[in-house]
Design an enzyme around this catalytic site. Sequence first.
Site, PDB file in Angstrom:
ATOM      1  N   SER A   1       0.856  -1.194   0.000  1.00  0.00           N
ATOM      2  CA  SER A   1       0.000   0.000   0.000  1.00  0.00           C
ATOM      3  C   SER A   1       0.889   1.239   0.000  1.00  0.00           C
ATOM      4  O   SER A   1       2.076   1.171   0.318  1.00  0.00           O
ATOM      5  CB  SER A   1      -0.871   0.040   1.252  1.00  0.00           C
ATOM      6  OG  SER A   1      -0.145   0.588   2.354  1.00  0.00           O
ATOM      7  N   ASP A   2       0.318   2.380  -0.317  1.00  0.00           N
ATOM      8  CA  ASP A   2       1.054   3.623  -0.111  1.00  0.00           C
ATOM      9  C   ASP A   2       0.945   4.004   1.373  1.00  0.00           C
ATOM     10  O   ASP A   2       0.216   3.387   2.157  1.00  0.00           O
ATOM     11  CB  ASP A   2       0.542   4.734  -1.038  1.00  0.00           C
ATOM     12  CG  ASP A   2       1.615   5.778  -1.295  1.00  0.00           C
ATOM     13  OD1 ASP A   2       2.618   5.798  -0.546  1.00  0.00           O
ATOM     14  OD2 ASP A   2       1.472   6.584  -2.234  1.00  0.00           O
ATOM     15  N   TYR A   3       1.682   5.041   1.733  1.00  0.00           N
ATOM     16  CA  TYR A   3       1.867   5.478   3.116  1.00  0.00           C
ATOM     17  C   TYR A   3       0.529   5.744   3.819  1.00  0.00           C
ATOM     18  O   TYR A   3      -0.191   6.669   3.470  1.00  0.00           O
ATOM     19  CB  TYR A   3       2.684   6.759   3.061  1.00  0.00           C
ATOM     20  CG  TYR A   3       3.497   7.125   4.264  1.00  0.00           C
ATOM     21  CD1 TYR A   3       4.851   6.835   4.307  1.00  0.00           C
ATOM     22  CD2 TYR A   3       2.926   7.808   5.323  1.00  0.00           C
ATOM     23  CE1 TYR A   3       5.623   7.207   5.395  1.00  0.00           C
ATOM     24  CE2 TYR A   3       3.684   8.183   6.415  1.00  0.00           C
ATOM     25  CZ  TYR A   3       5.042   7.878   6.445  1.00  0.00           C
ATOM     26  OH  TYR A   3       5.795   8.258   7.516  1.00  0.00           O
ATOM     27  N   ASN A   4       0.201   4.908   4.779  1.00  0.00           N
ATOM     28  CA  ASN A   4      -1.025   5.091   5.575  1.00  0.00           C
ATOM     29  C   ASN A   4      -2.316   4.942   4.758  1.00  0.00           C
ATOM     30  O   ASN A   4      -3.388   5.358   5.200  1.00  0.00           O
ATOM     31  CB  ASN A   4      -1.004   6.473   6.262  1.00  0.00           C
ATOM     32  CG  ASN A   4      -1.986   6.571   7.405  1.00  0.00           C
ATOM     33  OD1 ASN A   4      -2.223   5.590   8.129  1.00  0.00           O
ATOM     34  ND2 ASN A   4      -2.589   7.730   7.584  1.00  0.00           N
ATOM     35  N   ALA A   5      -2.199   4.345   3.578  1.00  0.00           N
ATOM     36  CA  ALA A   5      -3.364   4.327   2.688  1.00  0.00           C
ATOM     37  C   ALA A   5      -4.491   3.418   3.193  1.00  0.00           C
ATOM     38  O   ALA A   5      -5.655   3.639   2.856  1.00  0.00           O
ATOM     39  CB  ALA A   5      -2.946   3.911   1.277  1.00  0.00           C
TER      40      ALA A   5
END
Length: 721
Positions: free
Chosen positions: A261-265
Amino acid sequence: MDIQKLLSQMTLQEKLGQLTQVNAVFFKPDNTADITGPVSLLGIEESDALYCGSTLNFIGAKDMKKIQDIAMAAQPHGIPLLFMQDVIHGYRTIYPIPLGMGCTFDEELVEECARMAGKEAAVSGVHVTFSPMLDLVRDARWGRVMESTGEDPFLNGRLGAAFVRGYQGDKLQGKYDIAACVKHFAAYGAPEAGRDYNAVELSEHTLRESYLPGYRACIDAGVEMIMPSFNTVGGVPSTCNRLLLDKILRREWAFDGIVISDYNAYREMVKHGVAEDDKHAAELAIGAGCDIEMMSATAYLHGEELLAEGRLTMEQIDRAVLRVLELKDRLGLFENPYRVANEQEEAELHLCPAHRALARRAAEEASVLLKNENVLPFSKNAKKIAVIGPFAKEKGIKGFWACAGRDEDCVTVLAGVRALLPDAEVASVKGCSWEIGETEVPELDEAIELASEADAVVLCLGEYQEHSGEGNSRATLTLSPAQMTLARAVLKHNKNTAAVIFGGRPLVLTDLAEIAPAMLYVWQPGTEGGNAVARLLFGDANPSGKLSMSFPYAEGQCPIYYSRMNTGRPVEDPKVVSKRPYRSRYLDAPVLPLYPFGHGLSYNTYTYDNFTVSDDKITPDTPLEIAVTVKNEGQYQGKETVQLYIHDKFASVARPLLELKDFVKLELAPGESAAVIFTLTEEDLRFHTLDGTFASERGEFEVFVGPNSDQLMGATVYLEK
Ligand code: BGC
């Protein structure tokens, strides 16, 4: 390593840990991590963090080794961490931003640069880079256009694959190979209004036609990982988008690598309003096909309950953990957890002369000569040279996402000119700042004085590196009033002036183009920027970059790209403001951009002659050969990118007016000519038809060859099937 056996011995906590990635701050080498700020919001303890399978945002071999020791000692099975990092356009030696690299139209150079970056990163302990970024970009307001290779699916695909080859070598077999992660899947580059993280609305047709091919090319090149984007596509965040992650990626493309996933997604899906809470977010993301969760711990914290409630299965968890362990195994981490992290090699390789030379060559080839009315190259006999403007002495020219790169390592334009011409008198004044919207020019008089006395003026304007990149969208793209005041004053007092423009995106240069006789766009050129610029300005290097993204005439044209559709009411001449009502026009701007895709001048003139097409028919068994002779009519060694386009005149769905199908970059000595022969097959004519199949349809096509998307010679051919 017997991965299956290891998996069978792992507890659920260990498994969920492998699927969680946290910042390196959690693993402070002195083991006294004071987890405060946003990091504490993850809701996990330091002891939990030590269960995590991977980390990001660390710098250097020394820290890497300490962190690896701490993590492995705490892991019940001593599983090594994967170290990931954003190595986007260099590690310590920084080459131009990817949008500039797109302008090189040079796969070998891109591959070489990626290999150099991978090598510098590998010795610092990096195993995976979050690169290449293959988002198709057509809206210069979006700050992250700088990370992409541009607006064209074909060019992006070619260069994306080159990045992957450069990082990964032959399936990670080389000593310094690192794994690549293509991002941001999908269509992150089409946020509404050009505002970062904003919703994306695209038909599945356009998604498949234009936005997906770049990522697909990287999958075909064997990329190890992929990162879903932050945005929603048609209302569904990519992180839980089953059309994207399951149907297209896993089933149609048979991708079996890691989805991170992307950052904190995961947690942002709650803000998007599609996940009720963190627990639901983990269910949605893993259910759609995500493996690693970056910078949140929803699966780690709620995985057990989700399994107990039957909302996730152990099979899903095991499959994801296996992918992570397999990558660790392929990278050799079970045998050697430090891999090639090595402080001595860091000292030897980072910023070494060979790497600096490559970065300089890349900066030269990425620069685009937008305009030149007999000003450039400047004579090396110039005795007095003035280097004026906010970027004259600016070291912040490495660009956003420069990882371990430092401004202090960068060569300024002033330093580059002085080094190239040690006997000349080179003076400099800043004039004004590069702040957006700045109106004051505190050093106007000094700038005028310097310009008046100089034999040649280098006017360094543009956009600062932190004004593009993530979260840095802009609604206006023009140079500030202060920079324009400075430019007008300097140009009034000295016509032998070349504007050198820095930028992380296409800026709106319409006003400057009216007054400046020469404009060289150098993007954010990286560590060797100043040396590259000096060599280009004084003729030691010859500009050859071609725009990988259209330069708008005005912001209001955005999104703008060459591969546009026709309308039922096109204007007669898209280069001028149409006076006819009820046309697809602007009242105050032409339809076309200021500078089109593929545009870029040289100190030479290249002529295109003997355009021939082998037949006026093309069939699935008989491809066409399209030939042209290109001659260097100038006095310099030079490079020219010859471009092949098509236009499908009639089909079940409307086709773009032009589509790039191939390109060749030639190097020609003065007076030399070369024949370029492109082969066009029926496969090149395929598209997503009305019934959703990927096929060609019989009928008329135009084929074009030329130096840019606006200067083409063409012929009509017929596809028979
Ligand atoms: C960016 C990604 C990047 C990640 C890790 C995110 O904010 O969108 O492109 O790889 O951070 O640094």
